[in-house]
Design a protein around this motif. Structure first.
Motif, PDB file in Angstrom:
ATOM      1  N   GLU A  18       0.799  -1.065  -0.122  1.00 60.76           N
ATOM      2  CA  GLU A  18      -0.043  -0.234  -0.033  1.00 60.76           C
ATOM      3  C   GLU A  18       0.623   1.320  -0.020  1.00 60.76           C
ATOM      4  OE1 GLU A  18      -2.558   0.091   3.268  1.00 60.76           O
ATOM      5  OE2 GLU A  18      -3.488  -1.942   2.751  1.00 60.76           O
ATOM      6  N   LEU A  19       1.828   1.275   0.769  1.00 59.59           N
ATOM      7  CA  LEU A  19       2.968   2.407   0.788  1.00 59.59           C
ATOM      8  C   LEU A  19       3.332   2.830  -0.460  1.00 59.59           C
ATOM      9  CD1 LEU A  19       4.010   4.676   2.371  1.00 59.59           C
ATOM     10  CD2 LEU A  19       5.856   2.937   3.209  1.00 59.59           C
ATOM     11  N   ALA A  20       4.047   1.707  -1.113  1.00 55.23           N
ATOM     12  CA  ALA A  20       4.598   1.823  -2.580  1.00 55.23           C
ATOM     13  C   ALA A  20       3.442   2.289  -3.644  1.00 55.23           C
ATOM     14  CB  ALA A  20       5.267   0.293  -2.801  1.00 55.23           C
ATOM     15  N   LYS A  21       2.434   1.845  -3.304  1.00 54.47           N
ATOM     16  CA  LYS A  21       1.457   2.178  -4.229  1.00 54.47           C
ATOM     17  C   LYS A  21       1.070   4.025  -4.161  1.00 54.47           C
ATOM     18  CE  LYS A  21      -1.838  -1.488  -5.474  1.00 54.47           C
ATOM     19  NZ  LYS A  21      -3.170  -1.918  -5.020  1.00 54.47           N
ATOM     20  N   SER A  22       1.157   4.517  -2.766  1.00 53.22           N
ATOM     21  CA  SER A  22       0.839   5.560  -2.417  1.00 53.22           C
ATOM     22  C   SER A  22       2.112   6.608  -2.695  1.00 53.22           C
ATOM     23  CB  SER A  22       0.706   5.821  -0.917  1.00 53.22           C
ATOM     24  OG  SER A  22       0.513   6.959  -0.293  1.00 53.22           O
ATOM     25  N   GLU A  23       3.016   6.086  -2.664  1.00 55.67           N
ATOM     26  CA  GLU A  23       4.260   6.547  -3.007  1.00 55.67           C
ATOM     27  C   GLU A  23       4.457   7.019  -4.390  1.00 55.67           C
ATOM     28  OE1 GLU A  23       9.315   6.341  -2.506  1.00 55.67           O
ATOM     29  OE2 GLU A  23       8.067   5.665  -0.721  1.00 55.67           O
ATOM     30  N   GLN A  24       3.992   5.940  -5.104  1.00 51.73           N
ATOM     31  CA  GLN A  24       4.073   6.045  -6.870  1.00 51.73           C
ATOM     32  C   GLN A  24       2.923   7.184  -7.364  1.00 51.73           C
ATOM     33  OE1 GLN A  24       6.128   4.588  -8.913  1.00 51.73           O
ATOM     34  NE2 GLN A  24       5.134   5.887 -10.561  1.00 51.73           N
ATOM     35  N   ARG A  25       1.931   7.121  -6.586  1.00 56.52           N
ATOM     36  CA  ARG A  25       0.984   8.156  -6.795  1.00 56.52           C
ATOM     37  C   ARG A  25       1.485   9.446  -6.508  1.00 56.52           C
ATOM     38  NH1 ARG A  25      -2.808   4.381  -4.854  1.00 56.52           N
ATOM     39  NH2 ARG A  25      -2.957   5.252  -2.861  1.00 56.52           N
ATOM     40  N   TRP A  26       1.845   9.736  -5.536  1.00 53.23           N
ATOM     41  CA  TRP A  26       2.641  10.900  -4.933  1.00 53.23           C
ATOM     42  C   TRP A  26       3.536  11.368  -6.073  1.00 53.23           C
ATOM     43  CZ3 TRP A  26       7.741  11.438  -3.545  1.00 53.23           C
ATOM     44  CH2 TRP A  26       8.002  12.922  -2.922  1.00 53.23           C
ATOM     45  N   ALA A  27       4.742  10.566  -6.551  1.00 60.73           N
ATOM     46  CA  ALA A  27       5.384  10.812  -7.347  1.00 60.73           C
ATOM     47  C   ALA A  27       5.066  11.293  -8.666  1.00 60.73           C
ATOM     48  CB  ALA A  27       6.443   9.840  -7.362  1.00 60.73           C
ATOM     49  N   THR A  28       4.174  10.270  -9.269  1.00 64.96           N
ATOM     50  CA  THR A  28       3.461  10.710 -10.417  1.00 64.96           C
ATOM     51  C   THR A  28       2.894  12.137 -10.605  1.00 64.96           C
ATOM     52  OG1 THR A  28       3.268   8.362 -11.035  1.00 64.96           O
ATOM     53  CG2 THR A  28       1.822   9.929 -12.065  1.00 64.96           C
ATOM     54  N   THR A  29       2.026  12.371  -9.277  1.00 67.20           N
ATOM     55  CA  THR A  29       1.449  13.499  -9.333  1.00 67.20           C
ATOM     56  C   THR A  29       2.431  14.759  -9.407  1.00 67.20           C
ATOM     57  OG1 THR A  29      -0.442  12.544  -8.072  1.00 67.20           O
ATOM     58  CG2 THR A  29      -0.212  15.088  -8.122  1.00 67.20           C
ATOM     59  N   LEU A  30       3.519  14.667  -8.411  1.00 70.77           N
ATOM     60  CA  LEU A  30       4.636  15.647  -8.396  1.00 70.77           C
ATOM     61  C   LEU A  30       5.161  15.889  -9.720  1.00 70.77           C
ATOM     62  CD1 LEU A  30       5.631  15.279  -4.626  1.00 70.77           C
ATOM     63  CD2 LEU A  30       4.067  17.110  -5.746  1.00 70.77           C
ATOM     64  N   ALA A  31       5.461  14.738 -10.300  1.00 71.32           N
ATOM     65  CA  ALA A  31       6.361  14.791 -11.498  1.00 71.32           C
ATOM     66  C   ALA A  31       5.593  15.573 -12.708  1.00 71.32           C
ATOM     67  CB  ALA A  31       6.727  13.376 -11.834  1.00 71.32           C
ATOM     68  N   SER A  32       4.206  15.525 -12.697  1.00 69.62           N
ATOM     69  CA  SER A  32       3.311  15.974 -13.614  1.00 69.62           C
ATOM     70  C   SER A  32       2.880  17.401 -13.470  1.00 69.62           C
ATOM     71  CB  SER A  32       2.296  15.198 -13.941  1.00 69.62           C
ATOM     72  OG  SER A  32       1.341  15.215 -12.645  1.00 69.62           O
ATOM     73  N   ILE A  33       3.174  17.929 -12.293  1.00 69.17           N
ATOM     74  CA  ILE A  33       2.724  19.441 -12.231  1.00 69.17           C
ATOM     75  C   ILE A  33       3.617  20.268 -13.053  1.00 69.17           C
ATOM     76  CG2 ILE A  33       2.903  21.100 -10.189  1.00 69.17           C
ATOM     77  CD1 ILE A  33       2.103  18.985  -8.163  1.00 69.17           C
ATOM     78  N   GLY A  34       3.016  21.372 -13.534  1.00 66.40           N
ATOM     79  CA  GLY A  34       3.647  22.051 -14.393  1.00 66.40           C
ATOM     80  C   GLY A  34       4.576  23.187 -13.664  1.00 66.40           C
ATOM     81  N   ASP A  35       4.317  23.370 -12.270  1.00 73.05           N
ATOM     82  CA  ASP A  35       5.140  24.254 -11.628  1.00 73.05           C
ATOM     83  C   ASP A  35       6.342  23.260 -11.266  1.00 73.05           C
ATOM     84  OD1 ASP A  35       3.639  26.456 -11.950  1.00 73.05           O
ATOM     85  OD2 ASP A  35       2.376  25.796 -10.236  1.00 73.05           O
ATOM     86  N   ALA A  36       7.415  24.044 -10.813  1.00 73.60           N
ATOM     87  CA  ALA A  36       8.644  23.415 -10.057  1.00 73.60           C
ATOM     88  C   ALA A  36       8.424  22.984  -8.791  1.00 73.60           C
ATOM     89  CB  ALA A  36       9.912  24.231 -10.126  1.00 73.60           C
ATOM     90  N   VAL A  37       8.655  21.758  -8.467  1.00 79.11           N
ATOM     91  CA  VAL A  37       8.406  21.279  -7.485  1.00 79.11           C
ATOM     92  C   VAL A  37       9.759  20.620  -6.384  1.00 79.11           C
ATOM     93  CG1 VAL A  37       7.313  19.289  -6.022  1.00 79.11           C
ATOM     94  CG2 VAL A  37       6.220  20.500  -7.686  1.00 79.11           C
TER      95      VAL A  37
END
Length: 129
Positions: free
Chosen positions: A41-60
């Motif tokens: 579950e943690l790995a899935k959550s971390e993957q969703r988090w990373a995917t979301t932050l990577a796709s944001i149009g602003d610098a993160v």
């Protein structure tokens, strides 16, 4: 009586000990299963988090509590000129330098204070070095 032989017999009931061992084994097995489930579950959550932050149009840029970089998305890499592989574990003040547009002074103190709190300021009057 010199030829006499003695036999000593000691018997111990191990039923309770065996029952306790079985219960401990079952508890350990159940715990291992729960740990595996939570890890997945943690790995899935971390993957969703990373995917979301990577796709944001602003610098993160994310840091640990000591202000060392743990994540940068592609926009942050382009903005800072650093790749995540190079910047990882470096202090944020080394990788992300900002200056005031009007005074041309570095805002390292502000940046260091914000990173200790876990967030970075969005300053419209800044330009990135």
């Amino acid at each position: 009586m010199d030829d006499a032989q003695f036999v000593y017999l000691v018997a111990t009931d191990l039923t309770e000990q065996k029952r306790t061992q079985d219960e401990l084994r079952r508890a350990r097995d159940e715990l291992e299963i729960r740990v595996e489930e939570r890890t997945a579950e943690l790995a899935k959550s971390e993957q969703r988090w990373a995917t979301t932050l990577a796709s944001i149009g602003d610098a993160v840029i994310a840091t640990d509590v000591e202000g060392r970089i743990t994540f940068m998305n592609a926009v942050a890499e382009a903005l800072t000129g650093w790749r995540l592989a190079e910047a990882s574990t470096k202090p944020i003040t080394e990788v992300f330098n900002i200056i005031n547009e009007y005074t041309r002074r570095k805002l390292i103190t502000l940046l260091a204070g914000c990173s200790k709190k876990g967030w970075l300021p969005v300053l419209p009057t800044t330009r990135f070095l």
